[in-house]
Design an enzyme around this catalytic site. Structure first.
Site, PDB file in Angstrom:
ATOM      1  N   ASP A 120      39.007  34.185  39.875  1.00 21.10           N
ATOM      2  CA  ASP A 120      39.250  34.477  41.045  1.00 21.10           C
ATOM      3  C   ASP A 120      37.791  35.009  41.515  1.00 21.10           C
ATOM      4  O   ASP A 120      38.384  34.782  42.957  1.00 21.10           O
ATOM      5  CB  ASP A 120      40.793  34.808  41.582  1.00 21.10           C
ATOM      6  CG  ASP A 120      40.687  36.486  41.418  1.00 21.10           C
ATOM      7  OD1 ASP A 120      40.399  36.735  40.712  1.00 21.10           O
ATOM      8  OD2 ASP A 120      42.172  36.427  41.984  1.00 21.10           O
ATOM      9  N   SER A 121      37.061  35.930  40.346  1.00 20.91           N
ATOM     10  CA  SER A 121      35.753  36.561  41.154  1.00 20.91           C
ATOM     11  C   SER A 121      35.036  34.868  41.631  1.00 20.91           C
ATOM     12  O   SER A 121      34.170  35.276  42.513  1.00 20.91           O
ATOM     13  CB  SER A 121      35.409  36.764  40.134  1.00 20.91           C
ATOM     14  OG  SER A 121      35.455  36.446  38.489  1.00 20.91           O
ATOM     15  N   ASP A 168      42.582  31.970  36.467  1.00 19.35           N
ATOM     16  CA  ASP A 168      43.912  33.082  37.153  1.00 19.35           C
ATOM     17  C   ASP A 168      44.078  32.087  38.370  1.00 19.35           C
ATOM     18  O   ASP A 168      43.790  31.466  39.158  1.00 19.35           O
ATOM     19  CB  ASP A 168      42.695  33.239  38.014  1.00 19.35           C
ATOM     20  CG  ASP A 168      41.942  34.733  37.280  1.00 19.35           C
ATOM     21  OD1 ASP A 168      42.030  35.510  36.360  1.00 19.35           O
ATOM     22  OD2 ASP A 168      40.985  35.104  37.503  1.00 19.35           O
ATOM     23  N   LYS A 172      46.229  32.442  34.290  1.00 17.89           N
ATOM     24  CA  LYS A 172      45.791  34.695  33.676  1.00 17.89           C
ATOM     25  C   LYS A 172      46.899  34.578  35.059  1.00 17.89           C
ATOM     26  O   LYS A 172      46.259  34.321  36.811  1.00 17.89           O
ATOM     27  CB  LYS A 172      44.397  35.108  33.963  1.00 17.89           C
ATOM     28  CG  LYS A 172      44.936  36.694  33.978  1.00 17.89           C
ATOM     29  CD  LYS A 172      43.669  36.813  33.164  1.00 17.89           C
ATOM     30  CE  LYS A 172      42.348  36.897  34.638  1.00 17.89           C
ATOM     31  NZ  LYS A 172      42.942  37.643  35.388  1.00 17.89           N
ATOM     32  N   GLU A 190      47.306  38.561  37.252  1.00 16.48           N
ATOM     33  CA  GLU A 190      47.633  40.663  37.864  1.00 16.48           C
ATOM     34  C   GLU A 190      49.135  41.102  37.389  1.00 16.48           C
ATOM     35  O   GLU A 190      49.570  40.706  37.748  1.00 16.48           O
ATOM     36  CB  GLU A 190      47.136  40.542  38.602  1.00 16.48           C
ATOM     37  CG  GLU A 190      45.089  40.147  39.080  1.00 16.48           C
ATOM     38  CD  GLU A 190      44.871  40.728  39.620  1.00 16.48           C
ATOM     39  OE1 GLU A 190      43.436  40.201  40.218  1.00 16.48           O
ATOM     40  OE2 GLU A 190      45.418  41.587  40.655  1.00 16.48           O
ATOM     41  N   GLU A 244      41.002  46.260  32.390  1.00 23.19           N
ATOM     42  CA  GLU A 244      40.026  46.362  33.140  1.00 23.19           C
ATOM     43  C   GLU A 244      39.755  47.744  33.715  1.00 23.19           C
ATOM     44  O   GLU A 244      41.203  48.137  33.932  1.00 23.19           O
ATOM     45  CB  GLU A 244      40.636  45.232  34.760  1.00 23.19           C
ATOM     46  CG  GLU A 244      38.948  45.754  35.858  1.00 23.19           C
ATOM     47  CD  GLU A 244      38.785  44.425  36.618  1.00 23.19           C
ATOM     48  OE1 GLU A 244      37.212  44.286  37.130  1.00 23.19           O
ATOM     49  OE2 GLU A 244      39.230  43.383  36.306  1.00 23.19           O
TER      50      GLU A 244
END
Length: 277
Positions: free
Chosen positions: A49-50, A88, A118, A120, A186
């Protein structure tokens, strides 16, 4: 394996089997051409998602939508032939409930062909991870600095220092026990990343963590020097393509202004039999 032989696309179980073995190589990618370049060199590709910050100029990953992730997931999938793709889950698509997470994860996999998703979070996401895995959706976890939570974390700060280290270990254990096949660490102190790597049974993928992690990931635009809005300490520039591109564009502008381009070799005669391009 011969030069023409096609390697089998890895599965989550293959990533798990790499625990404690040869380091796992991965990069974040958003486009077909870049996926084609890295396909033969990485163990999995993450459509991160970056993309919101790197390609769309957004201030953070929080603004990224499901439609954006699907668009870029499809693009990356078209460039891969022998590498697993992980996508993501964007902010707001999995936090509400396991059921909501399942619907959105299933859509991501169906529409992009991803091999896994993925998300978080640690202890707080364990129930959701378990729910997804039990229903056939492989999950890569992500703990430490979780960019979708920067508003509650107080910015892009190192996580797990001092008294918070044990909480991060608990997060890692929780996602592993819930069934995640790997976990991204991270911006975590190296000693803590090494401790987590030693204590959990699934591979750890470091980004700003430790060389002792089971694998590493970087954003490809960062490591190639294409994205230069800011540079995190953990990013190593393996090339300076952004500077090279700027120099090339400046040279192009000069050539056009001077009427040096296009030259005779770049233009077409009135008729050339059989010419198509």
């Amino acid at each position: 394996m011969s030069a023409t032989a096609k390697k089998r696309t890895p599965l989550p179980e293959d990533i798990i089997a790499r625990k404690g073995g040869a380091p796992i190589v991965s990069l974040t990618c958003y486009t077909t051409p870049m996926a084609q370049i890295m396909d033969a060199h990485v163990d999995f590709v993450l459509v991160g998602d970056s993309v919101g910050m790197v390609l769309h100029g957004l201030a953070s990953t929080i603004e990224v939508t499901m439609d954006m992730m699907i668009l870029h997931g499809k693009a990356v999938a078209r460039g891969l032939s022998s590498t697993m793709m992980v996508v993501d889950m964007p902010f707001g698509t999995y936090e509400e409930s396991p059921q909501t997470a399942f619907r959105n994860a299933a859509r991501l996999m169906q529409e992009t062909g991803a091999g896994a998703v993925k998300l978080e979070g640690g202890v707080g996401m364990a129930e959701t991870i378990r729910f997804l895995v039990q229903r056939g959706i492989p999950v890569m976890a992500h703990i430490g600095l979780t960019p979708q939570s920067i508003n509650t974390l107080g910015g892009y700060k190192v996580q797990g220092r001092g008294e918070t280290a044990d909480a991060l270990v608990a997060d890692a254990r929780a996602v592993a026990e819930a069934g995640a096949f790997s976990v991204v660490l991270e911006k975590v102190p190296a000693a803590l990343a090494d401790r987590i790597t030693a204590e959990v049974a699934i591979p750890t993928i470091g980004i700003g963590a430790s060389a002792g992690c089971d694998g590493q990931i970087l954003v490809v635009d960062d490591m190639l020097g294409l994205f230069t809005a800011f540079k995190a300490k953990f990013v190593k520039r393996f090339a300076t393509l952004g500077a090279d591109a700027e120099a090339a564009i400046a040279d192009y502008a000069r050539a056009v202004t001077a009427r040096e381009f296009p030259g005779p070799e770049h233009i077409f005669a009135d008729a050339v039999p059989g010419e198509t391009r």
